[in-house]
Scaffold this active site. Structure first.
Site, PDB file in Angstrom:
ATOM      1  N   TYR A 141     -11.993 -25.925 -21.937  1.00  0.00           N
ATOM      2  CA  TYR A 141     -11.206 -25.100 -22.915  1.00  0.00           C
ATOM      3  C   TYR A 141      -9.969 -25.630 -23.789  1.00  0.00           C
ATOM      4  O   TYR A 141     -10.097 -25.433 -24.966  1.00  0.00           O
ATOM      5  CB  TYR A 141     -10.574 -23.865 -21.977  1.00  0.00           C
ATOM      6  CG  TYR A 141      -9.964 -22.812 -22.735  1.00  0.00           C
ATOM      7  CD1 TYR A 141     -10.570 -21.707 -23.132  1.00  0.00           C
ATOM      8  CD2 TYR A 141      -8.625 -22.691 -23.326  1.00  0.00           C
ATOM      9  CE1 TYR A 141     -10.428 -20.456 -23.945  1.00  0.00           C
ATOM     10  CE2 TYR A 141      -8.083 -21.673 -23.852  1.00  0.00           C
ATOM     11  CZ  TYR A 141      -8.916 -20.532 -24.378  1.00  0.00           C
ATOM     12  OH  TYR A 141      -8.546 -19.510 -24.945  1.00  0.00           O
ATOM     13  N   SER A 176      -5.936 -20.981 -29.912  1.00  0.00           N
ATOM     14  CA  SER A 176      -5.134 -20.713 -28.801  1.00  0.00           C
ATOM     15  C   SER A 176      -4.007 -21.794 -28.714  1.00  0.00           C
ATOM     16  O   SER A 176      -4.127 -22.879 -29.309  1.00  0.00           O
ATOM     17  CB  SER A 176      -6.074 -20.927 -27.525  1.00  0.00           C
ATOM     18  OG  SER A 176      -4.980 -21.011 -26.103  1.00  0.00           O
TER      19      SER A 176
HETATM   20  N1  NAD Z   1      -6.416 -13.491 -23.666  1.00  0.00           N
HETATM   21  C1  NAD Z   1      -5.699 -14.756 -23.866  1.00  0.00           C
HETATM   22  O1  NAD Z   1      -4.587 -14.943 -23.222  1.00  0.00           O
HETATM   23  C2  NAD Z   1      -5.858 -15.571 -24.798  1.00  0.00           C
HETATM   24  C3  NAD Z   1      -5.000 -16.667 -25.081  1.00  0.00           C
HETATM   25  C4  NAD Z   1      -5.156 -17.595 -26.089  1.00  0.00           C
HETATM   26  C5  NAD Z   1      -6.407 -17.417 -27.168  1.00  0.00           C
HETATM   27  N2  NAD Z   1      -7.278 -16.489 -26.713  1.00  0.00           N
HETATM   28  C6  NAD Z   1      -8.551 -16.418 -27.459  1.00  0.00           C
HETATM   29  O2  NAD Z   1      -8.604 -15.409 -28.076  1.00  0.00           O
HETATM   30  C7  NAD Z   1     -10.055 -14.871 -28.286  1.00  0.00           C
HETATM   31  C8  NAD Z   1     -10.276 -13.641 -27.804  1.00  0.00           C
HETATM   32  O3  NAD Z   1     -10.298 -13.386 -26.343  1.00  0.00           O
HETATM   33  P1  NAD Z   1      -9.749 -12.429 -25.592  1.00  0.00           P
HETATM   34  O4  NAD Z   1      -8.623 -12.639 -24.695  1.00  0.00           O
HETATM   35  O5  NAD Z   1      -9.428 -10.995 -26.525  1.00  0.00           O
HETATM   36  O6  NAD Z   1     -10.840 -12.098 -24.620  1.00  0.00           O
HETATM   37  P2  NAD Z   1     -11.949 -11.030 -24.090  1.00  0.00           P
HETATM   38  O7  NAD Z   1     -12.659 -11.371 -23.197  1.00  0.00           O
HETATM   39  O8  NAD Z   1     -11.086  -9.717 -23.891  1.00  0.00           O
HETATM   40  O9  NAD Z   1     -12.829 -10.750 -25.573  1.00  0.00           O
HETATM   41  C9  NAD Z   1     -13.725 -11.891 -25.928  1.00  0.00           C
HETATM   42  C10 NAD Z   1     -14.959 -11.183 -26.697  1.00  0.00           C
HETATM   43  O10 NAD Z   1     -15.664 -12.144 -27.087  1.00  0.00           O
HETATM   44  C11 NAD Z   1     -17.160 -11.741 -26.864  1.00  0.00           C
HETATM   45  N3  NAD Z   1     -17.857 -13.061 -26.743  1.00  0.00           N
HETATM   46  C12 NAD Z   1     -17.780 -14.051 -25.746  1.00  0.00           C
HETATM   47  N4  NAD Z   1     -18.773 -14.931 -26.057  1.00  0.00           N
HETATM   48  C13 NAD Z   1     -19.221 -14.407 -27.250  1.00  0.00           C
HETATM   49  C14 NAD Z   1     -20.397 -14.980 -28.255  1.00  0.00           C
HETATM   50  N5  NAD Z   1     -21.039 -15.992 -28.093  1.00  0.00           N
HETATM   51  N6  NAD Z   1     -20.649 -14.344 -29.319  1.00  0.00           N
HETATM   52  C15 NAD Z   1     -20.111 -13.095 -29.875  1.00  0.00           C
HETATM   53  N7  NAD Z   1     -19.036 -12.815 -28.836  1.00  0.00           N
HETATM   54  C16 NAD Z   1     -18.765 -13.110 -27.793  1.00  0.00           C
HETATM   55  C17 NAD Z   1     -16.946 -11.036 -25.481  1.00  0.00           C
HETATM   56  O11 NAD Z   1     -18.231 -10.217 -25.273  1.00  0.00           O
HETATM   57  C18 NAD Z   1     -15.625 -10.578 -25.625  1.00  0.00           C
HETATM   58  O12 NAD Z   1     -15.844  -8.935 -26.164  1.00  0.00           O
HETATM   59  C19 NAD Z   1     -10.869 -15.967 -27.431  1.00  0.00           C
HETATM   60  O13 NAD Z   1     -11.229 -16.964 -28.436  1.00  0.00           O
HETATM   61  C20 NAD Z   1      -9.900 -16.639 -26.412  1.00  0.00           C
HETATM   62  O14 NAD Z   1     -10.249 -17.818 -26.490  1.00  0.00           O
HETATM   63  C21 NAD Z   1      -7.016 -15.535 -25.603  1.00  0.00           C
END
Ligand code: NAD
Length: 259
Positions: free
Chosen positions: A152, A139
């Site tokens: 986080y 991130s």
């Molecule tokens: N959305 C944002 O703004 C953003 C920004 C920077 C980084 N991220 C990172 O991107 C990645 C994806 O997040 P997203 O935004 O798509 O969120 P999201 O909540 O849409 O997707 C996350 C997915 O991870 C799964 N998950 C959670 N814990 C888990 C585990 N222990 N084992 C397996 N699966 C698990 C959830 O079921 C979900 O399907 C994450 O690592 C998040 O920290 C997101």
């Protein structure tokens, strides 16, 4: 690396960025796409939309045995893993050092050890073939911290550090490593608002996928869907104390808004 004819595993593949990447790998001509998630039903939905080349697997990345089982199932079905997209993540509750150890523990595992366990499971085969691609979703918070959540921000730094270390140690042995560091992306994670991460706009998972595929093509380390992040990271590197002063201001504004 080109995606065509490659076998890709995506964790956290049931939603958001992971689902977007699973679909994009399929569209780029991947030979197989493994959609891994703790939520099997949603993973099955993503796999069904992709079709025959996709396999849904239930996997909790906070458990090494689950990751080992995922890798086994992917190999049984497709024979090998060319790309491992280590993406699952959680936001948890907002707060600082007062947040309970259980939350810190699960974040250390999901944002830190999960990448180590995945590398441990897939690297031997990649090294044998002299080729492989490992992408860690960290991130912008892993480069620049985040005022809303200590666990986080801290554990996402660990994610960046794991990716960095893997690139240092394995980059000359045929394994490419990249690290995805977006600010705000429109997913379930940002459903309740974007907070400070929304400052430079909210991207779609599809826009993020564009940048990831391009970064993988060029085999660069950082995938930065928000280009501003590179500028902030440079500012941090060139005058750390000044940068910290700016972050203190942001933190004060955040606390004021919270009331
Ligand atoms: N959305 C944002 O703004 C953003 C920004 C920077 C980084 N991220 C990172 O991107 C990645 C994806 O997040 P997203 O935004 O798509 O969120 P999201 O909540 O849409 O997707 C996350 C997915 O991870 C799964 N998950 C959670 N814990 C888990 C585990 N222990 N084992 C397996 N699966 C698990 C959830 O079921 C979900 O399907 C994450 O690592 C998040 O920290 C997101």
């Amino acid at each position: 690396m080109e995606i065509r004819n490659k076998v890709a595993v995506v964790t956290g593949g049931a939603s958001g960025i992971g689902a977007g990447m699973a679909e994009r790998f399929a569209r780029e001509g991947a030979a197989g796409v493994v959609v891994a998630d703790v939520n099997l039903e949603r993973a099955q939905g993503v796999a069904a939309a992709i079709g025959e080349r996709a396999l849904a697997v239930r996997c909790d990345v906070s458990r090494e045995t689950d990751i080992q089982a995922l890798v086994r199932q992917a190999r049984e079905r497709f024979g090998r893993i060319d790309i491992y997209f280590s993406n699952a993540g959680i936001l948890g509750r907002m707060g600082g050092i007062e947040l309970e150890d259980a939350l810190w523990d699960s974040m250390w595992k999901i944002h830190g050890m999960a990448h180590v366990w995945a590398a441990r499971a897939v690297f031997p085969e990649m090294l044998e073939r002299g080729e492989g691609y490992f992408v860690v979703t960290a991130s912008a918070a892993g480069l620049l911290n985040i005022v809303e959540s200590a666990p986080y921000g801290v554990t996402k730094h660990a994610a960046v550090a794991v990716a960095e270390w893997l690139r240092i140690a394995y980059g000359r042995k045929g394994i490419r490593v990249s690290c995805l560091c977006p600010q705000s992306v429109q997913t379930d994670m940002t459903r309740d608002g974007t907070g400070s991460a929304g400052v430079d706009g909210v991207l779609t998972p599809d826009q993020v996928a564009d940048v990831v595929v391009q970064t993988m093509r060029e085999e660069r380390f950082l995938a930065l869907p928000h280009p501003e992040v590179a500028k902030y990271f440079q500012a941090k590197g060139s005058d750390y104390d000044r940068w910290l002063g700016g972050m203190q201001k942001l933190y004060a504004q955040h606390m004021e808004r919270k009331g």
